[in-house]
Design a protein around this motif. Structure first.
Motif, PDB file in Angstrom:
ATOM      1  N   SER A  51       0.821  -1.208   0.000  1.00  0.00           N
ATOM      2  CA  SER A  51       0.000   0.000   0.000  1.00  0.00           C
ATOM      3  C   SER A  51       0.859   1.264   0.000  1.00  0.00           C
ATOM      4  O   SER A  51       0.420   2.322  -0.451  1.00  0.00           O
ATOM      5  CB  SER A  51      -0.925   0.011   1.226  1.00  0.00           C
ATOM      6  N   PHE A  52       2.096   1.165   0.495  1.00  0.00           N
ATOM      7  CA  PHE A  52       2.885   2.378   0.761  1.00  0.00           C
ATOM      8  C   PHE A  52       4.374   2.065   0.623  1.00  0.00           C
ATOM      9  O   PHE A  52       4.831   1.013   1.084  1.00  0.00           O
ATOM     10  CB  PHE A  52       2.565   2.818   2.200  1.00  0.00           C
ATOM     11  N   VAL A  53       5.100   2.985   0.002  1.00  0.00           N
ATOM     12  CA  VAL A  53       6.565   2.841  -0.080  1.00  0.00           C
ATOM     13  C   VAL A  53       7.187   4.174   0.331  1.00  0.00           C
ATOM     14  O   VAL A  53       6.730   5.245  -0.097  1.00  0.00           O
ATOM     15  CB  VAL A  53       7.018   2.466  -1.519  1.00  0.00           C
ATOM     16  N   SER A  54       8.202   4.110   1.178  1.00  0.00           N
ATOM     17  CA  SER A  54       8.894   5.316   1.621  1.00  0.00           C
ATOM     18  C   SER A  54      10.398   5.147   1.410  1.00  0.00           C
ATOM     19  O   SER A  54      11.004   4.215   1.944  1.00  0.00           O
ATOM     20  CB  SER A  54       8.598   5.569   3.106  1.00  0.00           C
ATOM     21  N   VAL A  55      10.989   6.045   0.630  1.00  0.00           N
ATOM     22  CA  VAL A  55      12.442   6.003   0.374  1.00  0.00           C
ATOM     23  C   VAL A  55      13.002   7.388   0.620  1.00  0.00           C
ATOM     24  O   VAL A  55      12.578   8.363  -0.024  1.00  0.00           O
ATOM     25  CB  VAL A  55      12.742   5.572  -1.086  1.00  0.00           C
ATOM     26  N   MET A  56      13.960   7.499   1.535  1.00  0.00           N
ATOM     27  CA  MET A  56      14.506   8.821   1.859  1.00  0.00           C
ATOM     28  C   MET A  56      15.297   9.380   0.679  1.00  0.00           C
ATOM     29  O   MET A  56      15.888   8.612  -0.092  1.00  0.00           O
ATOM     30  CB  MET A  56      15.352   8.763   3.129  1.00  0.00           C
ATOM     31  N   HIS A  57      15.309  10.695   0.559  1.00  0.00           N
ATOM     32  CA  HIS A  57      15.995  11.327  -0.563  1.00  0.00           C
ATOM     33  C   HIS A  57      17.503  11.361  -0.314  1.00  0.00           C
ATOM     34  O   HIS A  57      18.282  10.850  -1.110  1.00  0.00           O
ATOM     35  CB  HIS A  57      15.415  12.735  -0.765  1.00  0.00           C
ATOM     36  N   VAL A  58      17.901  11.965   0.822  1.00  0.00           N
ATOM     37  CA  VAL A  58      19.331  12.001   1.191  1.00  0.00           C
ATOM     38  C   VAL A  58      19.478  11.397   2.580  1.00  0.00           C
ATOM     39  O   VAL A  58      18.781  11.796   3.514  1.00  0.00           O
ATOM     40  CB  VAL A  58      19.861  13.458   1.190  1.00  0.00           C
ATOM     41  N   PRO A  63       0.723   0.312  -9.490  1.00  0.00           N
ATOM     42  CA  PRO A  63       0.293   1.717  -9.629  1.00  0.00           C
ATOM     43  C   PRO A  63      -0.538   2.222  -8.449  1.00  0.00           C
ATOM     44  O   PRO A  63      -0.712   3.431  -8.302  1.00  0.00           O
ATOM     45  CB  PRO A  63      -0.555   1.704 -10.902  1.00  0.00           C
ATOM     46  N   ARG A  64      -1.021   1.339  -7.601  1.00  0.00           N
ATOM     47  CA  ARG A  64      -1.858   1.784  -6.467  1.00  0.00           C
ATOM     48  C   ARG A  64      -1.034   2.215  -5.253  1.00  0.00           C
ATOM     49  O   ARG A  64      -1.566   2.762  -4.293  1.00  0.00           O
ATOM     50  CB  ARG A  64      -2.828   0.657  -6.059  1.00  0.00           C
ATOM     51  N   VAL A  65       0.274   1.963  -5.290  1.00  0.00           N
ATOM     52  CA  VAL A  65       1.133   2.313  -4.150  1.00  0.00           C
ATOM     53  C   VAL A  65       1.162   3.830  -3.954  1.00  0.00           C
ATOM     54  O   VAL A  65       1.217   4.595  -4.915  1.00  0.00           O
ATOM     55  CB  VAL A  65       2.580   1.818  -4.403  1.00  0.00           C
ATOM     56  N   ILE A  66       1.132   4.268  -2.696  1.00  0.00           N
ATOM     57  CA  ILE A  66       1.379   5.676  -2.367  1.00  0.00           C
ATOM     58  C   ILE A  66       2.873   5.798  -2.059  1.00  0.00           C
ATOM     59  O   ILE A  66       3.382   5.089  -1.190  1.00  0.00           O
ATOM     60  CB  ILE A  66       0.542   6.134  -1.147  1.00  0.00           C
ATOM     61  N   PHE A  67       3.547   6.682  -2.789  1.00  0.00           N
ATOM     62  CA  PHE A  67       5.008   6.800  -2.643  1.00  0.00           C
ATOM     63  C   PHE A  67       5.364   8.067  -1.860  1.00  0.00           C
ATOM     64  O   PHE A  67       4.978   9.175  -2.220  1.00  0.00           O
ATOM     65  CB  PHE A  67       5.684   6.836  -4.020  1.00  0.00           C
ATOM     66  N   HIS A  68       6.131   7.865  -0.784  1.00  0.00           N
ATOM     67  CA  HIS A  68       6.566   8.971   0.075  1.00  0.00           C
ATOM     68  C   HIS A  68       8.090   9.039   0.103  1.00  0.00           C
ATOM     69  O   HIS A  68       8.764   8.008   0.014  1.00  0.00           O
ATOM     70  CB  HIS A  68       6.045   8.732   1.512  1.00  0.00           C
ATOM     71  N   SER A  69       8.607  10.250   0.243  1.00  0.00           N
ATOM     72  CA  SER A  69      10.048  10.380   0.455  1.00  0.00           C
ATOM     73  C   SER A  69      10.307  11.385   1.575  1.00  0.00           C
ATOM     74  O   SER A  69       9.676  12.443   1.642  1.00  0.00           O
ATOM     75  CB  SER A  69      10.723  10.846  -0.837  1.00  0.00           C
ATOM     76  N   ASP A  70      11.258  11.035   2.437  1.00  0.00           N
ATOM     77  CA  ASP A  70      11.713  11.929   3.492  1.00  0.00           C
ATOM     78  C   ASP A  70      12.803  12.804   2.866  1.00  0.00           C
ATOM     79  O   ASP A  70      13.913  12.338   2.601  1.00  0.00           O
ATOM     80  CB  ASP A  70      12.259  11.085   4.656  1.00  0.00           C
ATOM     81  N   GLY A  71      12.447  14.060   2.654  1.00  0.00           N
ATOM     82  CA  GLY A  71      13.381  14.957   1.971  1.00  0.00           C
ATOM     83  C   GLY A  71      14.072  15.930   2.909  1.00  0.00           C
ATOM     84  O   GLY A  71      14.617  16.942   2.463  1.00  0.00           O
ATOM     85  N   VAL A  72      14.076  15.601   4.201  1.00  0.00           N
ATOM     86  CA  VAL A  72      14.585  16.549   5.205  1.00  0.00           C
ATOM     87  C   VAL A  72      16.037  16.975   4.946  1.00  0.00           C
ATOM     88  O   VAL A  72      16.389  18.128   5.145  1.00  0.00           O
ATOM     89  CB  VAL A  72      14.391  15.960   6.624  1.00  0.00           C
ATOM     90  N   GLN A  73      16.889  16.052   4.477  1.00  0.00           N
ATOM     91  CA  GLN A  73      18.304  16.416   4.255  1.00  0.00           C
ATOM     92  C   GLN A  73      18.574  16.840   2.810  1.00  0.00           C
ATOM     93  O   GLN A  73      19.729  17.090   2.451  1.00  0.00           O
ATOM     94  CB  GLN A  73      19.218  15.228   4.612  1.00  0.00           C
ATOM     95  N   ALA A  74      17.521  16.883   1.999  1.00  0.00           N
ATOM     96  CA  ALA A  74      17.711  17.234   0.589  1.00  0.00           C
ATOM     97  C   ALA A  74      17.188  18.638   0.276  1.00  0.00           C
ATOM     98  O   ALA A  74      17.806  19.385  -0.490  1.00  0.00           O
ATOM     99  CB  ALA A  74      16.989  16.220  -0.297  1.00  0.00           C
ATOM    100  N   TYR A  75      16.070  18.971   0.898  1.00  0.00           N
ATOM    101  CA  TYR A  75      15.361  20.223   0.582  1.00  0.00           C
ATOM    102  C   TYR A  75      16.246  21.456   0.863  1.00  0.00           C
ATOM    103  O   TYR A  75      16.761  21.609   1.970  1.00  0.00           O
ATOM    104  CB  TYR A  75      14.081  20.282   1.425  1.00  0.00           C
ATOM    105  N   GLY A  76      16.410  22.285  -0.165  1.00  0.00           N
ATOM    106  CA  GLY A  76      17.223  23.503  -0.019  1.00  0.00           C
ATOM    107  C   GLY A  76      18.711  23.230  -0.122  1.00  0.00           C
ATOM    108  O   GLY A  76      19.525  24.143   0.058  1.00  0.00           O
ATOM    109  N   LYS A  77      19.071  21.972  -0.414  1.00  0.00           N
ATOM    110  CA  LYS A  77      20.498  21.624  -0.452  1.00  0.00           C
ATOM    111  C   LYS A  77      20.921  21.005  -1.776  1.00  0.00           C
ATOM    112  O   LYS A  77      22.025  21.260  -2.241  1.00  0.00           O
ATOM    113  CB  LYS A  77      20.829  20.647   0.685  1.00  0.00           C
TER     114      LYS A  77
END
Ligand code: PLP
Length: 376
Positions: free
Chosen positions: A137-144, A166-180
């Motif tokens: 149902s869900f996939v989470s892959v961090m950005h950095v 195609p039904r998966v909701i894809f999330h990414s933790d972008g805390v160390q990527a955003y603005g960098k």
């Protein structure tokens, strides 16, 4: 004092602080107020939303919801959508994601699955895809990655995941990527978490970027702020300071990226290779250099550096509890416990200077050699 633990937090931008000051001294109103002043603040929040979103996503396809931190954004994404079948993430995630995935099991929401890492700290995409099936149902892959600095190509990974299901909701933790690091979200990324205090904003302010067409359930229920998805009176000062700090970061992002990449390499070249080995790859974020002094304790080196005026982080969980003593992420990259015990994470900001890099080299070599001698 030389501060090189910017992956933990950054010094808030004082320019952004001054620009936002009026939201404490003058415009302190409740943005939900029915009077003109409250309405004006709604306009200011709207401007902030747009300014924070536009550099990383198409505003017609994405929107931004303010949260109290990156952890809350991660939690909101995970507990809203990982509700059935299985949910897949990586062994490299920050505890905001890793611990939430463990909790999925306790709550009986979804079976958590963890994809292994490559030696450079990026996720092994082939193995991640092998964990995705028709029940995911869900996939989470961090950005950095926050410990090693590895960059995952989240746009490419999101596309591959959706090709499989195609039904998966894809999330990414972008805390160390955003603005960098430079990037634009593609439409296959449904949710993206960011945090203000990693880029000169204040602690306690974050945001969840979401695909507009995705229906996000309410996470905090109450007064209906953030279009009902996250109630709670908005931290207008913190949000405006975040907007102005991000504006500064995005204006110089590419130049900072190139300069810090050169600093990272200079720092590594200057370190004594009899003491330190490199964990961060050259393809990772320029903001993080993780090294290991194998056979020495990173925690002791951290304190020795602190005594000499250099603040760095450590890859280990810094816990005397043996179960948590070693960084799971460093072990997941295939390093042994001896290496995991000796990790130092040196992390930069655009304020880092060449002079500080040179001084950091001297301090790190001095303490590394000193502790090596004492251990013999
Ligand atoms: N995710 C990553 C990758 C991080 O590095 C951090 C902070 O260290 C977080 C999430 C948590 O962010 P916050 O401190 O805003 O809750």
């Amino acid at each position: 004092m030389i501060y090189m633990d910017n992956a933990a937090t950054t010094k808030p931008s004082l320019t952004a602080f001054e620009r936002a000051r009026e939201y404490v001294t003058e415009y302190f109103f409740n943005p939900s107020g029915m009077y003109r002043e409250g309405f004006a603040l709604q306009g200011e929040l709207k401007k902030a939303r747009s300014a924070l979103l536009a550099p990383v996503a198409n505003e017609t396809a994405f929107e931004l919801i303010f949260t109290s931190c990156g952890t809350e954004a991660d939690n909101q994404a995970i507990f809203s959508f990982a509700r059935r079948g299985n949910a897949v993430t990586t062994e490299g995630e920050h505890s905001a994601v890793l611990a939430s995935f463990a909790e999925l099991k306790n709550r009986g929401y979804a079976e958590p699955r963890f994809a292994p890492l490559n030696a450079d700290g990026s996720v092994n995409v082939e193995k991640l895809l092998a964990l995705v099936d028709e029940k995911t149902s869900f996939v989470s892959v961090m950005h950095v990655n926050n410990e090693i600095g590895a960059i995952n190509d989240i746009n490419a990974i999101a596309k591959l995941v959706k090709q499989k299901n195609p039904r998966v909701i894809f999330h990414s933790d972008g805390v160390q990527a955003y603005g960098k690091i430079p990037f634009k979200l593609c439409k296959e990324v449904d949710l993206y978490s960011v945090s203000a205090h990693k880029i000169g904003g204040l602690k306690g302010v974050g945001a969840l970027i979401k695909r507009k067409s995705l229906v996000l359930p309410a996470y905090l229920i109450g007064g209906g702020q953030e279009t009902g998805r996250r109630s709670g009176t908005e931290n207008v000062f913190g949000i405006k300071q975040f907007e102005y700090a991000a504006e500064e970061k995005f204006a110089t992002l590419q130049a900072d990226y190139e300069r810090l990449k050169a600093y990272r390499e200079t720092l590594w070249e200057g370190l004594d290779k009899d003491v330190y080995t490199r964990l961060s790859s050259e393809t990772g974020t320029p903001y993080i250099l993780s090294v290991a002094a194998s056979g020495l304790r990173g925690e002791i080196l951290l304190h020795m550096a602190d005594d000499k005026g250099l603040i760095v982080g450590t890859g280990s969980a810094c816990s005397s509890n043996s179960k948590n003593r070693y960084s799971k992420v460093v072990l997941a990259c295939g390093h042994d416990e001896k290496t995991a015990d000796g990790v130092l994470r040196i992390s930069f900001s655009p304020q880092t200077t060449a002079e500080e890099v040179a001084q950091a080299i001297g301090i790190l070599n001095e303490i590394g050699r000193d502790l090596s001698r004492r251990m013999k």
